[in-house]
Design a protein around this motif. Structure first.
Motif, PDB file in Angstrom:
ATOM      1  N   ALA A  31       0.903  -1.233  -0.197  1.00 34.46           N
ATOM      2  CA  ALA A  31      -0.033  -0.021   0.139  1.00 34.46           C
ATOM      3  C   ALA A  31       0.899   1.291  -0.039  1.00 34.46           C
ATOM      4  CB  ALA A  31      -0.935   0.115   1.185  1.00 34.46           C
ATOM      5  N   ALA A  32       2.193   1.022   0.491  1.00 38.68           N
ATOM      6  CA  ALA A  32       3.068   2.201   0.466  1.00 38.68           C
ATOM      7  C   ALA A  32       3.901   2.379  -0.806  1.00 38.68           C
ATOM      8  CB  ALA A  32       3.980   2.164   1.576  1.00 38.68           C
ATOM      9  N   ALA A  33       3.613   1.359  -1.609  1.00 44.23           N
ATOM     10  CA  ALA A  33       4.552   1.467  -3.035  1.00 44.23           C
ATOM     11  C   ALA A  33       3.956   2.424  -4.077  1.00 44.23           C
ATOM     12  CB  ALA A  33       4.744  -0.140  -3.297  1.00 44.23           C
ATOM     13  N   PRO A  34       4.570   3.092  -4.750  1.00 47.46           N
ATOM     14  CA  PRO A  34       4.086   3.626  -6.086  1.00 47.46           C
ATOM     15  C   PRO A  34       3.397   2.784  -6.653  1.00 47.46           C
ATOM     16  CG  PRO A  34       6.383   4.515  -5.184  1.00 47.46           C
ATOM     17  CD  PRO A  34       5.995   3.228  -4.477  1.00 47.46           C
ATOM     18  N   VAL A  35       2.382   3.193  -7.379  1.00 49.71           N
ATOM     19  CA  VAL A  35       1.670   2.214  -8.533  1.00 49.71           C
ATOM     20  C   VAL A  35       0.545   1.637  -7.475  1.00 49.71           C
ATOM     21  CG1 VAL A  35       1.484   0.417 -10.140  1.00 49.71           C
ATOM     22  CG2 VAL A  35       3.382   2.000 -10.018  1.00 49.71           C
ATOM     23  N   PHE A  36       0.852   1.047  -6.426  1.00 48.90           N
ATOM     24  CA  PHE A  36      -0.140   0.050  -5.654  1.00 48.90           C
ATOM     25  C   PHE A  36      -0.906   1.066  -4.533  1.00 48.90           C
ATOM     26  CE2 PHE A  36       3.170  -2.870  -6.972  1.00 48.90           C
ATOM     27  CZ  PHE A  36       2.564  -3.370  -8.034  1.00 48.90           C
ATOM     28  N   GLU A  37      -0.339   2.285  -4.183  1.00 44.83           N
ATOM     29  CA  GLU A  37      -0.915   3.044  -3.065  1.00 44.83           C
ATOM     30  C   GLU A  37      -2.479   3.300  -3.266  1.00 44.83           C
ATOM     31  OE1 GLU A  37       1.989   5.273  -4.335  1.00 44.83           O
ATOM     32  OE2 GLU A  37       0.888   6.288  -5.771  1.00 44.83           O
ATOM     33  N   ARG A  38      -2.929   3.223  -4.444  1.00 49.80           N
ATOM     34  CA  ARG A  38      -4.334   3.638  -4.554  1.00 49.80           C
ATOM     35  C   ARG A  38      -5.277   2.439  -4.601  1.00 49.80           C
ATOM     36  NH1 ARG A  38      -4.629   8.801  -8.489  1.00 49.80           N
ATOM     37  NH2 ARG A  38      -2.858  10.031  -7.715  1.00 49.80           N
ATOM     38  N   PHE A  39      -4.591   1.225  -4.648  1.00 44.32           N
ATOM     39  CA  PHE A  39      -5.404  -0.041  -4.565  1.00 44.32           C
ATOM     40  C   PHE A  39      -6.153  -0.310  -3.283  1.00 44.32           C
ATOM     41  CE2 PHE A  39      -2.636  -2.680  -8.112  1.00 44.32           C
ATOM     42  CZ  PHE A  39      -3.069  -1.703  -8.747  1.00 44.32           C
ATOM     43  N   GLY A  40      -7.087  -1.042  -3.198  1.00 48.08           N
ATOM     44  CA  GLY A  40      -7.917  -1.351  -2.334  1.00 48.08           C
ATOM     45  C   GLY A  40      -7.341  -2.594  -1.601  1.00 48.08           C
ATOM     46  N   ARG A  41      -7.702  -2.861  -0.436  1.00 45.13           N
ATOM     47  CA  ARG A  41      -7.051  -4.146   0.147  1.00 45.13           C
ATOM     48  C   ARG A  41      -7.554  -5.450  -0.300  1.00 45.13           C
ATOM     49  NH1 ARG A  41      -5.146  -4.907   5.065  1.00 45.13           N
ATOM     50  NH2 ARG A  41      -5.673  -7.078   6.153  1.00 45.13           N
ATOM     51  N   ASP A  42      -8.603  -5.559  -1.092  1.00 47.39           N
ATOM     52  CA  ASP A  42      -8.502  -7.002  -1.812  1.00 47.39           C
ATOM     53  C   ASP A  42      -7.480  -7.116  -2.912  1.00 47.39           C
ATOM     54  OD1 ASP A  42     -10.530  -7.720  -0.002  1.00 47.39           O
ATOM     55  OD2 ASP A  42     -12.297  -7.061  -1.306  1.00 47.39           O
ATOM     56  N   ALA A  43      -7.270  -5.880  -3.704  1.00 46.64           N
ATOM     57  CA  ALA A  43      -6.505  -6.033  -4.842  1.00 46.64           C
ATOM     58  C   ALA A  43      -5.137  -6.327  -4.214  1.00 46.64           C
ATOM     59  CB  ALA A  43      -6.402  -4.838  -5.548  1.00 46.64           C
ATOM     60  N   LEU A  44      -4.588  -5.558  -3.189  1.00 46.54           N
ATOM     61  CA  LEU A  44      -3.436  -5.838  -2.452  1.00 46.54           C
ATOM     62  C   LEU A  44      -3.332  -7.269  -1.995  1.00 46.54           C
ATOM     63  CD1 LEU A  44      -3.266  -2.411  -0.664  1.00 46.54           C
ATOM     64  CD2 LEU A  44      -1.979  -2.981  -2.718  1.00 46.54           C
ATOM     65  N   ARG A  45      -4.175  -7.609  -1.310  1.00 49.49           N
ATOM     66  CA  ARG A  45      -4.156  -8.921  -0.783  1.00 49.49           C
ATOM     67  C   ARG A  45      -3.955 -10.156  -2.060  1.00 49.49           C
ATOM     68  NH1 ARG A  45      -9.126  -9.504   1.281  1.00 49.49           N
ATOM     69  NH2 ARG A  45      -8.401  -8.823   3.398  1.00 49.49           N
ATOM     70  N   LEU A  46      -4.377  -9.890  -3.261  1.00 51.01           N
ATOM     71  CA  LEU A  46      -4.270 -10.783  -4.438  1.00 51.01           C
ATOM     72  C   LEU A  46      -3.066 -10.371  -4.819  1.00 51.01           C
ATOM     73  CD1 LEU A  46      -5.009 -12.552  -6.709  1.00 51.01           C
ATOM     74  CD2 LEU A  46      -5.850 -10.924  -7.771  1.00 51.01           C
ATOM     75  N   LEU A  47      -2.253  -9.503  -4.789  1.00 48.13           N
ATOM     76  CA  LEU A  47      -0.929  -9.195  -5.088  1.00 48.13           C
ATOM     77  C   LEU A  47      -0.138  -9.908  -4.174  1.00 48.13           C
ATOM     78  CD1 LEU A  47      -0.708  -5.299  -6.070  1.00 48.13           C
ATOM     79  CD2 LEU A  47      -0.122  -7.371  -7.618  1.00 48.13           C
ATOM     80  N   SER A  48      -0.273 -10.014  -3.232  1.00 48.98           N
ATOM     81  CA  SER A  48       0.367 -10.282  -1.815  1.00 48.98           C
ATOM     82  C   SER A  48       0.532 -11.882  -1.790  1.00 48.98           C
ATOM     83  CB  SER A  48      -0.137 -10.056  -0.521  1.00 48.98           C
ATOM     84  OG  SER A  48       0.832 -10.638   0.643  1.00 48.98           O
TER      85      SER A  48
END
Length: 155
Positions: free
Chosen positions: A11-28
């Motif tokens: 969430a603190a990374a450029p490009v991903f900072e505006r992603f919602g939690r579910d999108a970040l979870r999938l990336l993780s």
């Protein structure tokens, strides 16, 4: 690291900072992890990209082709190879760990999947890129105005 830690780093990374939690979870979950030892090479200049990287821990040095330009270091939550998140292209620099580090590789196919499954993430990337482009155009306009001001006046 736990899932919440991973999501906070992404969430603190450029490009991903505006992603919602579910999108970040999938990336993780789908991002590929790689542990690097101090001095280990992540990739070399000219090699075809295989995705972009998020630095999860440690520090990575990017050495550009020009010898007179000092290396740039990328630390936690930094993104290496932002364009490589979307397409394959030659790497512009050598990347080497400055210390024991962990990176997460995000391939273009994973990015495509996230953007398909989370249209809000796609819109966030679009908006961010539009803002960057607008900033670049404004900066270039300012340079143009200064250059025009320096030009000798015709009589």
């Amino acid at each position: 690291m736990g899932l919440d830690d991973d999501i906070a780093i992404l969430a603190a990374a450029p490009v991903f900072e505006r992603f919602g939690r579910d999108a970040l979870r999938l990336l993780s979950f789908a991002g590929e992890r790689r542990l690097l030892e101090d001095g280990e090479v992540l990739f070399t200049r000219g090699a075809p990209s295989d995705g972009g990287y998020v630095v999860m821990s440690g520090t990575i040095a990017l050495a550009p082709a020009r010898q007179d330009v000092p290396p740039v270091t990328v630390a936690r939550s930094g993104v290496i190879g932002r364009n490589a998140l979307f397409r394959t292209l030659p790497r512009p620099a050598d990347a080497r760990a400055c210390e024991a580090s962990e990176v997460m590789r995000v391939t273009p196919s994973l990015m495509s999947r996230v953007l398909r499954e989370f249209p809000d993430a796609a819109a966030a990337i679009h908006d961010g890129m539009a803002e960057e482009l607008l900033g670049l155009v404004r900066g270039l306009s300012g340079v143009r105005e200064r250059l025009v001001g320096l030009a000798p006046r015709k009589r």
